[in-house]
Design a protein around this motif. Structure first.
Motif, mmCIF file in Angstrom:
data_model
loop_
_atom_site.group_PDB
_atom_site.id
_atom_site.type_symbol
_atom_site.label_atom_id
_atom_site.label_comp_id
_atom_site.label_asym_id
_atom_site.label_seq_id
_atom_site.Cartn_x
_atom_site.Cartn_y
_atom_site.Cartn_z
ATOM 1 N N VAL A 271 19.359 -36.467 -26.508
ATOM 2 C CA VAL A 271 20.345 -35.594 -27.167
ATOM 3 C C VAL A 271 20.777 -34.482 -26.230
ATOM 4 O O VAL A 271 19.958 -33.864 -25.536
ATOM 5 N N GLU A 272 22.113 -34.253 -26.195
ATOM 6 C CA GLU A 272 22.690 -33.105 -25.495
ATOM 7 C C GLU A 272 23.658 -32.426 -26.473
ATOM 8 O O GLU A 272 24.547 -33.071 -27.019
ATOM 9 N N VAL A 273 23.471 -31.116 -26.704
ATOM 10 C CA VAL A 273 24.381 -30.339 -27.558
ATOM 11 C C VAL A 273 24.899 -29.162 -26.741
ATOM 12 O O VAL A 273 24.115 -28.450 -26.102
ATOM 13 N N PHE A 274 26.234 -28.993 -26.739
ATOM 14 C CA PHE A 274 26.824 -27.869 -25.997
ATOM 15 C C PHE A 274 27.745 -27.109 -26.936
ATOM 16 O O PHE A 274 28.556 -27.699 -27.648
ATOM 17 N N MET A 275 27.608 -25.771 -26.926
ATOM 18 C CA MET A 275 28.382 -24.899 -27.810
ATOM 19 C C MET A 275 29.138 -23.863 -27.000
ATOM 20 O O MET A 275 28.620 -23.347 -26.001
ATOM 21 N N VAL A 276 30.373 -23.589 -27.390
ATOM 22 C CA VAL A 276 31.160 -22.527 -26.746
ATOM 23 C C VAL A 276 31.671 -21.574 -27.826
ATOM 24 O O VAL A 276 31.962 -21.976 -28.950
ATOM 25 N N GLY A 277 31.769 -20.268 -27.469
ATOM 26 C CA GLY A 277 32.236 -19.245 -28.389
ATOM 27 C C GLY A 277 33.537 -18.622 -27.938
ATOM 28 O O GLY A 277 34.128 -19.025 -26.924
ATOM 29 N N PRO A 278 33.999 -17.621 -28.643
ATOM 30 C CA PRO A 278 35.308 -17.006 -28.355
ATOM 31 C C PRO A 278 35.390 -16.316 -27.001
ATOM 32 O O PRO A 278 36.480 -16.139 -26.460
ATOM 33 N N HIS A 279 34.265 -15.909 -26.439
ATOM 34 C CA HIS A 279 34.293 -15.195 -25.159
ATOM 35 C C HIS A 279 33.738 -16.045 -24.008
ATOM 36 O O HIS A 279 33.193 -15.507 -23.041
ATOM 37 N N VAL A 280 33.864 -17.331 -24.132
ATOM 38 C CA VAL A 280 33.364 -18.211 -23.082
ATOM 39 C C VAL A 280 34.151 -17.968 -21.799
ATOM 40 O O VAL A 280 35.374 -17.768 -21.813
ATOM 41 N N THR A 281 33.464 -17.941 -20.671
ATOM 42 C CA THR A 281 34.105 -17.710 -19.369
ATOM 43 C C THR A 281 34.318 -18.997 -18.582
ATOM 44 O O THR A 281 34.960 -18.994 -17.535
ATOM 45 N N LEU A 282 33.742 -20.078 -19.077
ATOM 46 C CA LEU A 282 33.879 -21.354 -18.381
ATOM 47 C C LEU A 282 35.303 -21.905 -18.534
ATOM 48 O O LEU A 282 35.920 -21.778 -19.592
ATOM 49 N N LYS A 283 35.822 -22.507 -17.480
ATOM 50 C CA LYS A 283 37.108 -23.194 -17.569
ATOM 51 C C LYS A 283 36.922 -24.639 -18.048
ATOM 52 O O LYS A 283 37.833 -25.233 -18.614
ATOM 53 N N LYS A 284 35.712 -25.154 -17.814
ATOM 54 C CA LYS A 284 35.400 -26.522 -18.213
ATOM 55 C C LYS A 284 33.893 -26.614 -18.409
ATOM 56 O O LYS A 284 33.128 -26.086 -17.605
ATOM 57 N N ILE A 285 33.471 -27.289 -19.482
ATOM 58 C CA ILE A 285 32.026 -27.403 -19.710
ATOM 59 C C ILE A 285 31.457 -28.460 -18.762
ATOM 60 O O ILE A 285 32.172 -29.366 -18.315
ATOM 61 N N PRO A 286 30.169 -28.363 -18.419
ATOM 62 C CA PRO A 286 29.559 -29.371 -17.536
ATOM 63 C C PRO A 286 29.587 -30.756 -18.192
ATOM 64 O O PRO A 286 29.673 -30.882 -19.414
ATOM 65 N N ARG A 287 29.526 -31.771 -17.360
ATOM 66 C CA ARG A 287 29.413 -33.137 -17.879
ATOM 67 C C ARG A 287 28.091 -33.281 -18.623
ATOM 68 O O ARG A 287 27.038 -32.882 -18.125
ATOM 69 N N LEU A 288 28.154 -33.846 -19.826
ATOM 70 C CA LEU A 288 26.936 -34.075 -20.613
ATOM 71 C C LEU A 288 26.342 -35.412 -20.175
ATOM 72 O O LEU A 288 27.027 -36.445 -20.221
ATOM 73 N N GLU A 289 25.070 -35.406 -19.780
ATOM 74 C CA GLU A 289 24.472 -36.608 -19.197
ATOM 75 C C GLU A 289 23.153 -36.966 -19.859
ATOM 76 O O GLU A 289 22.356 -36.086 -20.209
ATOM 77 N N THR A 290 22.960 -38.268 -20.013
ATOM 78 C CA THR A 290 21.659 -38.820 -20.388
ATOM 79 C C THR A 290 21.288 -39.838 -19.313
ATOM 80 O O THR A 290 22.019 -40.014 -18.336
#
Length: 532
Positions: free
Chosen positions: A109-128
Motif C-alpha cells: 500500500v502507498e497513500v499520498f496526500m496533498v493539502g492547500p499549501h503544497v509546494t510540490l509541482k508534482k508528487i513522486p511516483r508511487l511504487e510497489t
C-alpha cells in the motif's frame, strides 16, 4: 479473536473460525468492516484488519477449487471494497503533503496526500515491488475548489489473480490468457472532485515469462469481468509494460497467446523410443571405438566426441523432461540444466563440423592424411576447437543475458532473441556442413570416373558418405519445416535421434576389421559358454 478495539471499533472472528475457516466466517468479517463508521484509523490497526481479511480469504480459497466464476468474482469484489474502505481511513488532513506506506504478505500500500499549501509541482511516483503509478494529484487537488486537497491510494495485490482470474477477460478469439502483472487498485479517497486532469500511467513488471508472439492488454475490473475500455498499452519490452488509462479502478496486464496444439501421446512415445534406441547405439559405438584396434591412419576423435556430446545431451534432456515437474520449481537447477544442454548440443554440432572437414580432406586426398596435416589436426588441437568454441558461446551468452536460461521446459528462453545464441551457431554449422557434403559428393564422383582400380572400395566409401549426411547433422534442417506436418516430424525424429545408430553402422558394422574383431569376441564368448 479480538482484532481491534479503537474508537469504538470491535472486529472479531466468530467462535470456531480460528480453528476452521468457513464462508460464514469471511462473510461475517466483511460485514463488520462495512459497518465501520470511524473516518480515521491508525496504520497498525488497518494492517491488522487487512492481515485478517487476506489470511481468512486465502484459507477459504483453498476450499473453493470448484467455485463458479460468479462466486470467485463476488468474493474478489468484497475483498477490493473492504481494502479500499480501510485504506481510506489512512487519509488525514494536511496543509502541505503527507504519505503512508506499508507492506503485507498479500498486499502493498502507498497513500499520498496533498493539502492547500503544497509546494510540490508534482508528487513522486508511487511504487510497489512489481508496479508503479504516475498521477497528477496536484492538478486534481486544484480542481477541488473548497478544500484544495486530494489523496490517492495505491494498492498492489499479490494473490488477487486467484479470485479475479485472467480467464474473466472475455474475447472473441479462443486464446490462453495469462496474468502478466500483479492486480493493482488506484482510488482517490476523501476527494470530492475525482475527475482526472490527464491520463494515469501504470508501469507493470512482468511476473511471468514474456512471449514475443503474445498480445498484451491493459485491462480494468468491471464487476465480473476484465475489460479494456479507456486503457491502452503505451510501450512494452520483455520485462515491463506501461499502460495508460483515462479513469481509476482495479487494473492488471493480461497476455493472450495461441493455444498450443494438443500433445500427441503416440508421437511422444515414438520420440521416447527413438531417443532410447539412439542412446543405446551411441553407447555401442563408444564401446567399439574404445575396445577395438584401429588402423594408425584412422582418426576417430571427432566421431568419439560426437557420441559423447550427443549421448550426454540426449540423456540429460530425456531425464529433464521425464522429471520436469520436480525440476521446474528449482529455478537455479533448471537454469543450470538449460545451460549445460546448450553447451552439450552446441559442442556436438561443432564436432559434426570437424568431422565434415576431416572427411572432406580424406576424400580429397583419397589417402591417409599426411604427417604434416596430422600435426595440424592433432587430437589435442581438435578437442580445443570442439569444446572451447561451445564453451565460449555459452559463457558470452551467460554474460550478456544471464536470465536467458531456464524456460518452462528447462531450455533456452525465446524472449530477447536469446534463442539465437543456439540457433545462430547451429545454422552456420549446418550451412557449412551441407556445402562440405556437396563438395565431398563432387570429389567422389570425379574420383570414381578417373580411377578404375579399387572401384568397389570407392563405392563403399560413397555409401558411407551418403550415411554421413545424417552423421553430419544435415537432417536437423528439417526442423524448420516440421510445423503442422506429422510426416516431416516423424522423419525429423527418426533421423536426428539415430545419429548414434548411423555412426555405429558406418564405422563399426561396415568396417571389415571391426567385424573380424567382433567375430573373435563372439567366438570366445560362445566357446567359453559351451565349456561351462
Amino acid at each position: 479473536m479480538l482484532i481491534s478495539f479503537i474508537a469504538g471499533i470491535n472486529i472479531t472472528l466468530q467462535e470456531g473460525c480460528t480453528e476452521q475457516t468457513t464462508l460464514e466466517c469471511l462473510q461475517n468479517l466483511f460485514e463488520q468492516i462495512e459497518n465501520i463508521t470511524v473516518q480515521e484509523l491508525p496504520v497498525n490497526t488497518v494492517m491488522d484488519i487487512l492481515n485478517m481479511v487476506f489470511n481468512t480469504s486465502e484459507k477459504i480459497l483453498e476450499s473453493l477449487s470448484s467455485a463458479s466464476p460468479a462466486e470467485l468474482a463476488s468474493y474478489g469484489n468484497r475483498v477490493l471494497q473492504t481494502s479500499e474502505k480501510l485504506i481510506s481511513t489512512l487519509v488525514k488532513p494536511t496543509d502541505t503533503n503527507d504519505s503512508v506506506s506499508f507492506t503485507l504478505a498479500a498486499l502493498e500500500v502507498e497513500v499520498f496526500m496533498v493539502g492547500p499549501h503544497v509546494t510540490l509541482k508534482k508528487i513522486p511516483r508511487l511504487e510497489t515491488t512489481n508496479s508503479s503509478v504516475d498521477i497528477d494529484l496536484i492538478g486534481i487537488a486544484k480542481n477541488n475548489n473548497l478544500t484544495r486537497s486530494a489523496a490517492v491510494g495505491f494498492m498492489s495485490y499479490v494473490t488477487m489473480e486467484n479470485l479475479l482470474k485472467p480467464d474473466f477477460f472475455n474475447t472473441s478469439n479462443d486464446t490462453v490468457k495469462t496474468m502478466m502483472s500483479t492486480v493493482i487498485s488506484v482510488t482517490l479517497p476523501k476527494t470530492t472532485n475525482t475527475k482526472l486532469t490527464k491520463p494515469v500511467n501504470f508501469t507493470f513488471r512482468h511476473i511471468r515469462e514474456f512471449d514475443p508472439n503474445g498480445s498484451l492488454s491493459c485491462v480494468y475490473w468491471n464487476i465480473s469481468e476484465w475489460i479494456v475500455d479507456g486503457c491502452s498499452v503505451l510501450e512494452t519490452n520483455s520485462s515491463h509494460t506501461v499502460c495508460s488509462c483515462v479513469h481509476l479502478s482495479t487494473f492488471a496486464l493480461i497476455m493472450q497467446t495461441s493455444r498450443a496444439p494438443e500433445s500427441d501421446s503416440q508421437l511422444d512415445l515414438f520420440n521416447l523410443v527413438c531417443v532410447i534406441v539412439g542412446l543405446v547405439f551411441f553407447s555401442l559405438a563408444l564401446l567399439t571405438f574404445a575396445l577395438c584396434q584401429w588402423s594408425p591412419g584412422v582418426n576417430n576423435v571427432a566421431r568419439i566426441n560426437i557420441c559423447i556430446s550427443l549421448l550426454l545431451a540426449h540423456l540429460l534432456f530425456l531425464l529433464t523432461q521425464q522429471f520436469l515437474n520436480l525440476i521446474r520449481p528449482q529455478q537455479v537447477l533448471c537454469a543450470v540444466i538449460s545451460g549445460l544442454l546448450h553447451f552439450l548440443f552446441l559442442s556436438g554440432f561443432v564436432w559434426m563440423f570437424i568431422e565434415a572437414v576431416l572427411l572432406f580432406i580424406c576424400v580429397k586426398n583419397l589417402s591417409k592424411i599426411s604427417s604434416k596435416k596430422r600435426e595440424v589436426l592433432s587430437s589435442g588441437f581438435l578437442c580445443v576447437i570442439g569444446y572451447v568454441v561451445a564453451l565460449v558461446v555459452v559463457c558470452v551468452s551467460v554474460g550478456l543475458v544471464p536470465e536467458g536460461y531456464g524456460s518452462e521446459h528447462c531450455w533456452i528462453k525465446t524472449d530477447k532473441g536469446f534463442i539465437w545464441s543456439f540457433l545462430g551457431p547451429v545454422c552456420i554449422i549446418l550451412a557449412l556442413n551441407v556445402i562440405l557434403f556437396i563438395c565431398i559428393i563432387i570429389c567422389l564422383n570425379l574420383s570414381l570416373t578417373k580411377l578404375n582400380a579399387d572401384v568397389s572400395q570407392l563405392k563403399t566409401m560413397a555409401c558411407k558418405t551418403l550415411g554421413q549426411f545424417v552423421v553430419l547433422g544435415c537432417p536437423w534442417i528439417l526442423g524448420v519445416f516440421t510445423n503442422n506436418s506429422k510426416v516431416l516430424e516423424v522423419i525429423f525424429v527418426i533421423l536426428n535421434s539415430q545419429q548414434g545408430t548411423f555412426i555405429f553402422l558406418i564405422y563399426c558394422v561396415l568396417n571389415n576389421e571391426v567385424r573380424q574383431q567382433y567375430r573373435k569376441l563372439f567366438r570366445r564368448l560362445f566357446c567359453g559358454h559351451k565349456k561351462h
